[in-house]
Design a protein around this motif. Structure first.
Motif, PDB file in Angstrom:
ATOM      1  N   GLN A 100     -13.195  19.858  23.047  1.00  0.00           N
ATOM      2  CA  GLN A 100     -13.853  21.020  23.628  1.00  0.00           C
ATOM      3  C   GLN A 100     -14.766  21.589  22.570  1.00  0.00           C
ATOM      4  OE1 GLN A 100     -10.752  23.639  24.902  1.00  0.00           O
ATOM      5  NE2 GLN A 100     -10.254  22.409  26.666  1.00  0.00           N
ATOM      6  N   GLY A 101     -16.035  21.743  22.905  1.00  0.00           N
ATOM      7  CA  GLY A 101     -16.980  22.299  21.944  1.00  0.00           C
ATOM      8  C   GLY A 101     -18.355  21.712  22.129  1.00  0.00           C
ATOM      9  N   ALA A 102     -19.237  22.063  21.225  1.00  0.00           N
ATOM     10  CA  ALA A 102     -20.623  21.607  21.287  1.00  0.00           C
ATOM     11  C   ALA A 102     -20.710  20.115  20.971  1.00  0.00           C
ATOM     12  CB  ALA A 102     -21.470  22.402  20.302  1.00  0.00           C
ATOM     13  N   PHE A 103     -21.547  19.407  21.712  1.00  0.00           N
ATOM     14  CA  PHE A 103     -21.738  17.981  21.456  1.00  0.00           C
ATOM     15  C   PHE A 103     -22.241  17.750  20.041  1.00  0.00           C
ATOM     16  CE2 PHE A 103     -22.499  17.819  26.197  1.00  0.00           C
ATOM     17  CZ  PHE A 103     -21.300  17.215  26.472  1.00  0.00           C
ATOM     18  N   SER A 104     -23.045  18.678  19.533  1.00  0.00           N
ATOM     19  CA  SER A 104     -23.630  18.510  18.197  1.00  0.00           C
ATOM     20  C   SER A 104     -22.580  18.540  17.092  1.00  0.00           C
ATOM     21  CB  SER A 104     -24.684  19.588  17.949  1.00  0.00           C
ATOM     22  OG  SER A 104     -24.087  20.870  18.021  1.00  0.00           O
ATOM     23  N   ARG A 105     -21.373  19.039  17.386  1.00  0.00           N
ATOM     24  CA  ARG A 105     -20.320  19.084  16.367  1.00  0.00           C
ATOM     25  C   ARG A 105     -19.202  18.085  16.650  1.00  0.00           C
ATOM     26  NH1 ARG A 105     -19.666  25.427  15.694  1.00  0.00           N
ATOM     27  NH2 ARG A 105     -18.776  25.059  17.699  1.00  0.00           N
ATOM     28  N   MET A 106     -19.419  17.189  17.580  1.00  0.00           N
ATOM     29  CA  MET A 106     -18.395  16.230  17.943  1.00  0.00           C
ATOM     30  C   MET A 106     -18.150  15.210  16.831  1.00  0.00           C
ATOM     31  SD  MET A 106     -17.992  14.337  21.565  1.00  0.00           S
ATOM     32  CE  MET A 106     -19.294  13.187  21.321  1.00  0.00           C
ATOM     33  N   ASP A 107     -19.112  15.053  15.922  1.00  0.00           N
ATOM     34  CA  ASP A 107     -18.934  14.078  14.842  1.00  0.00           C
ATOM     35  C   ASP A 107     -17.733  14.395  13.958  1.00  0.00           C
ATOM     36  OD1 ASP A 107     -20.259  16.315  13.841  1.00  0.00           O
ATOM     37  OD2 ASP A 107     -21.431  15.158  12.401  1.00  0.00           O
ATOM     38  N   SER A 108     -17.341  15.673  13.866  1.00  0.00           N
ATOM     39  CA  SER A 108     -16.163  16.013  13.057  1.00  0.00           C
ATOM     40  C   SER A 108     -14.892  15.440  13.686  1.00  0.00           C
ATOM     41  CB  SER A 108     -16.039  17.527  12.886  1.00  0.00           C
ATOM     42  OG  SER A 108     -15.846  18.154  14.129  1.00  0.00           O
ATOM     43  N   THR A 109     -14.840  15.386  15.007  1.00  0.00           N
ATOM     44  CA  THR A 109     -13.696  14.787  15.692  1.00  0.00           C
ATOM     45  C   THR A 109     -13.647  13.293  15.402  1.00  0.00           C
ATOM     46  OG1 THR A 109     -13.797  16.449  17.430  1.00  0.00           O
ATOM     47  CG2 THR A 109     -12.625  14.415  17.954  1.00  0.00           C
ATOM     48  N   TYR A 110     -14.802  12.657  15.438  1.00  0.00           N
ATOM     49  CA  TYR A 110     -14.879  11.227  15.154  1.00  0.00           C
ATOM     50  C   TYR A 110     -14.438  10.953  13.711  1.00  0.00           C
ATOM     51  CZ  TYR A 110     -16.588   6.462  15.531  1.00  0.00           C
ATOM     52  OH  TYR A 110     -16.673   5.094  15.560  1.00  0.00           O
ATOM     53  N   THR A 111     -14.871  11.815  12.789  1.00  0.00           N
ATOM     54  CA  THR A 111     -14.486  11.662  11.389  1.00  0.00           C
ATOM     55  C   THR A 111     -12.968  11.754  11.223  1.00  0.00           C
ATOM     56  OG1 THR A 111     -16.606  12.580  10.693  1.00  0.00           O
ATOM     57  CG2 THR A 111     -14.839  12.581   9.059  1.00  0.00           C
ATOM     58  N   GLU A 112     -12.347  12.718  11.911  1.00  0.00           N
ATOM     59  CA  GLU A 112     -10.878  12.858  11.860  1.00  0.00           C
ATOM     60  C   GLU A 112     -10.197  11.609  12.395  1.00  0.00           C
ATOM     61  OE1 GLU A 112      -8.699  15.197  10.645  1.00  0.00           O
ATOM     62  OE2 GLU A 112     -10.497  15.950   9.669  1.00  0.00           O
ATOM     63  N   LEU A 113     -10.756  11.031  13.439  1.00  0.00           N
ATOM     64  CA  LEU A 113     -10.188   9.825  14.045  1.00  0.00           C
ATOM     65  C   LEU A 113     -10.192   8.671  13.045  1.00  0.00           C
ATOM     66  CD1 LEU A 113      -9.283   8.058  16.470  1.00  0.00           C
ATOM     67  CD2 LEU A 113     -11.695   7.776  17.007  1.00  0.00           C
ATOM     68  N   MET A 114     -11.218   8.573  12.236  1.00  0.00           N
ATOM     69  CA  MET A 114     -11.368   7.445  11.317  1.00  0.00           C
ATOM     70  C   MET A 114     -10.476   7.556  10.089  1.00  0.00           C
ATOM     71  SD  MET A 114     -13.252   5.722  13.158  1.00  0.00           S
ATOM     72  CE  MET A 114     -13.610   4.298  12.173  1.00  0.00           C
ATOM     73  N   LYS A 115      -9.849   8.715   9.859  1.00  0.00           N
ATOM     74  CA  LYS A 115      -9.000   8.890   8.662  1.00  0.00           C
ATOM     75  C   LYS A 115      -7.722   8.084   8.773  1.00  0.00           C
ATOM     76  CE  LYS A 115     -10.621  13.349   7.140  1.00  0.00           C
ATOM     77  NZ  LYS A 115     -10.304  14.728   6.903  1.00  0.00           N
ATOM     78  N   GLY A 126     -16.385   9.172  27.920  1.00  0.00           N
ATOM     79  CA  GLY A 126     -17.418   8.973  26.915  1.00  0.00           C
ATOM     80  C   GLY A 126     -16.922   7.880  25.992  1.00  0.00           C
ATOM     81  N   VAL A 127     -17.781   6.926  25.679  1.00  0.00           N
ATOM     82  CA  VAL A 127     -17.418   5.826  24.786  1.00  0.00           C
ATOM     83  C   VAL A 127     -18.411   5.857  23.627  1.00  0.00           C
ATOM     84  CG1 VAL A 127     -17.035   3.340  24.561  1.00  0.00           C
ATOM     85  CG2 VAL A 127     -16.619   4.465  26.768  1.00  0.00           C
ATOM     86  N   TYR A 128     -17.881   5.999  22.412  1.00  0.00           N
ATOM     87  CA  TYR A 128     -18.730   6.147  21.229  1.00  0.00           C
ATOM     88  C   TYR A 128     -18.520   4.941  20.325  1.00  0.00           C
ATOM     89  CZ  TYR A 128     -18.823  10.585  23.448  1.00  0.00           C
ATOM     90  OH  TYR A 128     -18.973  11.555  24.408  1.00  0.00           O
ATOM     91  N   PHE A 129     -19.560   4.125  20.219  1.00  0.00           N
ATOM     92  CA  PHE A 129     -19.457   2.859  19.508  1.00  0.00           C
ATOM     93  C   PHE A 129     -19.801   2.981  18.025  1.00  0.00           C
ATOM     94  CE2 PHE A 129     -20.546   1.902  23.950  1.00  0.00           C
ATOM     95  CZ  PHE A 129     -19.499   1.083  24.289  1.00  0.00           C
ATOM     96  N   SER A 130     -20.487   4.046  17.640  1.00  0.00           N
ATOM     97  CA  SER A 130     -20.986   4.192  16.266  1.00  0.00           C
ATOM     98  C   SER A 130     -20.233   5.273  15.507  1.00  0.00           C
ATOM     99  CB  SER A 130     -22.472   4.563  16.288  1.00  0.00           C
ATOM    100  OG  SER A 130     -23.226   3.638  17.029  1.00  0.00           O
ATOM    101  N   ASP A 131     -20.111   5.072  14.213  1.00  0.00           N
ATOM    102  CA  ASP A 131     -19.500   6.061  13.328  1.00  0.00           C
ATOM    103  C   ASP A 131     -20.614   6.953  12.783  1.00  0.00           C
ATOM    104  OD1 ASP A 131     -18.387   7.501  11.251  1.00  0.00           O
ATOM    105  OD2 ASP A 131     -17.355   5.786  10.360  1.00  0.00           O
ATOM    106  N   PRO A 132     -20.671   8.233  13.207  1.00  0.00           N
ATOM    107  CA  PRO A 132     -21.759   9.105  12.768  1.00  0.00           C
ATOM    108  C   PRO A 132     -21.761   9.396  11.268  1.00  0.00           C
ATOM    109  CG  PRO A 132     -20.168  10.341  14.066  1.00  0.00           C
ATOM    110  CD  PRO A 132     -19.744   8.906  14.107  1.00  0.00           C
ATOM    111  N   SER A 133     -20.694   9.063  10.557  1.00  0.00           N
ATOM    112  CA  SER A 133     -20.703   9.272   9.110  1.00  0.00           C
ATOM    113  C   SER A 133     -21.451   8.148   8.388  1.00  0.00           C
ATOM    114  CB  SER A 133     -19.287   9.407   8.562  1.00  0.00           C
ATOM    115  OG  SER A 133     -18.582   8.188   8.668  1.00  0.00           O
ATOM    116  N   VAL A 134     -21.713   7.047   9.089  1.00  0.00           N
ATOM    117  CA  VAL A 134     -22.441   5.931   8.471  1.00  0.00           C
ATOM    118  C   VAL A 134     -23.727   5.572   9.202  1.00  0.00           C
ATOM    119  CG1 VAL A 134     -21.405   4.154   6.994  1.00  0.00           C
ATOM    120  CG2 VAL A 134     -20.308   4.682   9.110  1.00  0.00           C
ATOM    121  N   VAL A 135     -23.772   5.807  10.491  1.00  0.00           N
ATOM    122  CA  VAL A 135     -24.929   5.427  11.302  1.00  0.00           C
ATOM    123  C   VAL A 135     -25.889   6.615  11.407  1.00  0.00           C
ATOM    124  CG1 VAL A 135     -25.650   4.654  13.601  1.00  0.00           C
ATOM    125  CG2 VAL A 135     -23.535   3.789  12.609  1.00  0.00           C
ATOM    126  N   PRO A 136     -27.180   6.383  11.166  1.00  0.00           N
ATOM    127  CA  PRO A 136     -28.142   7.479  11.324  1.00  0.00           C
ATOM    128  C   PRO A 136     -28.111   8.034  12.754  1.00  0.00           C
ATOM    129  CG  PRO A 136     -29.185   5.564  10.299  1.00  0.00           C
ATOM    130  CD  PRO A 136     -27.816   5.132  10.748  1.00  0.00           C
TER     131      PRO A 136
END
Length: 144
Positions: A129-144, A81-91
């Motif tokens: 591992q977990g629901a796709f709908s909560r994956m944004d928290s992992t992305y947020t941790e990555l950006m710290k 999976g490749v995620y190009f957008s930051d869900p904390s800033v992108v709608p």
């Protein structure tokens, strides 16, 4: 069941729950927080379904991807999976992401799959591992 037997069963259940809670706490202490790894890798080619919108679409996107891979007789390698957008800033409706698999460069693909090249050699990885709908928290941790 006698009162004494009922009390004994409740004590045993309580001890079992307490033991499980302690074991879980111990495991969390051994593996605290979200673990990311920096890895060096070789560039690769992959085929993907390109998506824009909520990560909740992933289940359907993977279904389409797997159907297309089978239909096109592609032997997929590692799934990615490749995620190009930051869900904390992108709608949510504007998030850009791909799901796909690594393939040999010589593989010919057709729509709706896209053939892409990954040229980056240093990457940060995390097994999620977990629901796709909560994956944004992992992305947020990555950006710290």
């Amino acid at each position: 069941m006698s009162m004494r037997r009922t009390l004994l069963v409740l004590v045993m259940v309580s001890l079992s729950v307490l033991f499980l809670m302690c074991a879980k706490k111990k495991q969390e202490e051994v593996q605290p927080g979200v673990v990311f790894q920096v890895e060096e890798m070789q560039p690769f080619t992959y085929c993907a379904i390109e998506k824009i919108g909520s990560f909740d679409q992933q289940t359907d996107a993977w279904k389409v991807f797997m159907e297309e891979v089978a239909k096109q007789a592609i032997q997929p390698g590692d799934m990615i999976g490749v995620y190009f957008s930051d869900p904390s800033v992108v709608p949510t409706d504007s998030l850009v992401w791909d799901i796909g698999a690594i393939i040999p460069d010589s593989v010919v693909i057709a729509e709706p799959l896209k053939k892409k090249s990954w040229a980056f050699t240093s990457v940060v990885t995390k097994e999620y591992q977990g629901a796709f709908s909560r994956m944004d928290s992992t992305y947020t941790e990555l950006m710290k």
